[in-house]
Design a protein around this motif. Structure first.
Motif, PDB file in Angstrom:
ATOM      1  N   MET A  42      61.532  48.144 -45.878  1.00 54.73           N
ATOM      2  CA  MET A  42      60.347  48.863 -46.343  1.00 54.73           C
ATOM      3  C   MET A  42      59.280  47.828 -46.665  1.00 54.73           C
ATOM      4  N   ILE A  43      58.134  47.983 -45.991  1.00 55.36           N
ATOM      5  CA  ILE A  43      57.087  46.978 -46.027  1.00 55.36           C
ATOM      6  C   ILE A  43      55.827  47.533 -46.671  1.00 55.36           C
ATOM      7  N   ASP A  44      55.273  46.762 -47.600  1.00 60.89           N
ATOM      8  CA  ASP A  44      53.977  47.118 -48.166  1.00 60.89           C
ATOM      9  C   ASP A  44      52.920  46.903 -47.087  1.00 60.89           C
ATOM     10  N   LYS A  45      52.273  47.993 -46.691  1.00 64.00           N
ATOM     11  CA  LYS A  45      51.380  47.937 -45.530  1.00 64.00           C
ATOM     12  C   LYS A  45      50.195  47.006 -45.745  1.00 64.00           C
ATOM     13  N   VAL A  46      49.639  47.035 -46.938  1.00 67.65           N
ATOM     14  CA  VAL A  46      48.432  46.253 -47.175  1.00 67.65           C
ATOM     15  C   VAL A  46      48.759  44.778 -47.389  1.00 67.65           C
ATOM     16  N   ARG A  47      49.702  44.534 -48.258  1.00 61.99           N
ATOM     17  CA  ARG A  47      50.028  43.151 -48.571  1.00 61.99           C
ATOM     18  C   ARG A  47      50.916  42.490 -47.525  1.00 61.99           C
ATOM     19  N   TRP A 107      57.132  57.229 -51.037  1.00 63.48           N
ATOM     20  CA  TRP A 107      57.182  55.804 -51.362  1.00 63.48           C
ATOM     21  C   TRP A 107      55.927  55.354 -52.089  1.00 63.48           C
ATOM     22  N   SER A 108      54.895  56.204 -52.108  1.00 58.72           N
ATOM     23  CA  SER A 108      53.691  55.821 -52.849  1.00 58.72           C
ATOM     24  C   SER A 108      53.846  56.134 -54.332  1.00 58.72           C
ATOM     25  N   GLU A 110      54.914  55.340 -57.652  1.00 58.63           N
ATOM     26  CA  GLU A 110      55.271  54.059 -58.269  1.00 58.63           C
ATOM     27  C   GLU A 110      56.531  54.174 -59.136  1.00 58.63           C
TER      28      GLU A 110
ATOM     29  N   ALA B  13      48.006  50.790 -54.383  1.00 63.39           N
ATOM     30  CA  ALA B  13      48.178  51.866 -53.417  1.00 63.39           C
ATOM     31  C   ALA B  13      49.646  51.965 -53.039  1.00 63.39           C
ATOM     32  N   SER B  14      50.273  50.810 -52.911  1.00 65.80           N
ATOM     33  CA  SER B  14      51.717  50.765 -52.787  1.00 65.80           C
ATOM     34  C   SER B  14      52.239  51.605 -51.637  1.00 65.80           C
ATOM     35  N   GLY B  15      51.486  51.667 -50.559  1.00 65.39           N
ATOM     36  CA  GLY B  15      51.958  52.407 -49.413  1.00 65.39           C
ATOM     37  C   GLY B  15      53.005  51.601 -48.673  1.00 65.39           C
ATOM     38  N   LEU B  16      54.165  52.164 -48.519  1.00 69.78           N
ATOM     39  CA  LEU B  16      55.244  51.459 -47.826  1.00 69.78           C
ATOM     40  C   LEU B  16      55.498  52.101 -46.482  1.00 69.78           C
TER      41      LEU B  16
END
Lengths: 131, 131
Positions: A42-47, A107-108, A110, B13-16
């Motif tokens: 599971m990957i944080d899309k932004v970071r 998954w959003s 928190e 945002a923590s979008g995974l």
């Protein structure tokens, strides 16, 4: 098979691994018992950070097809075993946050991340954020 | 298909997204032309960071089976197109660092990373390190 995940924690080691080689890699407990394998990351899309490796334990331990997200920094690659080692006992897993493959996870939310990170606690291998 | 990669750049945002959903996702240029798809992700084992998305362009553009590592922060998910958009022209790709699927790449060689990052330059979407 070459080492797909030796995690030498020195700066600049810059060891890269392909996601499709992590998927399917075996996971062991610290006694060397095979627990299951990694189904996905599971990957944080932004970071662009891997937050969890999702462990699939198959029918083992009576967990059925449940999936267990483990914080990435809980995994250590063991070249001798040819897989990842996690310092987690069967008892811990029985109570660990998990989901079913057909379950829709928000998954959003928190709270989910807090629950997972809180359950496993700090990495036994130290923080890697500063690397 | 739901959005597998909307990249709203706000904190928390923590979008995974699951790695196995990124793999196979289409990649477009900024004009909406389909270039190819993501074959895999290259992950820094220690830091747990996605360094590159490896693009497979198939036989398109005469690139044969070549693979093109793109820095993760060069990718933007477009919900309308249902895939990632990269601000790269055909001319840029023709000169971009690439490798063949059966080629052994020494990913620990920092020159490779420097070449890739230097080729594409800073992210057009800004640094995400501080998020």
């Amino acid at each position: 098979m070459t080492d797909p995940g030796g995690q030498a924690p020195q700066r600049g080691a810059s060891g890269l691994i392909s996601s499709d080689r992590v998927e399917g890699t075996a996971v062991f407990d610290t006694s060397g018992n095979r627990l299951g394998s990694i189904s996905t990351l599971m990957i944080d899309k932004v970071r662009g950070r891997v937050e969890y490796a999702v462990l699939s334990f198959g029918g083992f331990l009576g967990f059925g097809g449940s999936r267990f997200p483990l914080p990435w920094d809980q995994l250590r690659y063991d070249t001798g075993l040819g897989g990842y080692v996690v310092d987690v006992t069967e008892e811990q897993l029985a109570e660990a946050p998990s989901f079913k493959p057909d379950e829709a996870i928000d998954w959003s939310d928190e709270r989910w991340g807090s629950e997972v990170r809180g359950y496993y606690g700090p990495s036994p291998y130290g923080s890697r954020d500063g690397l």
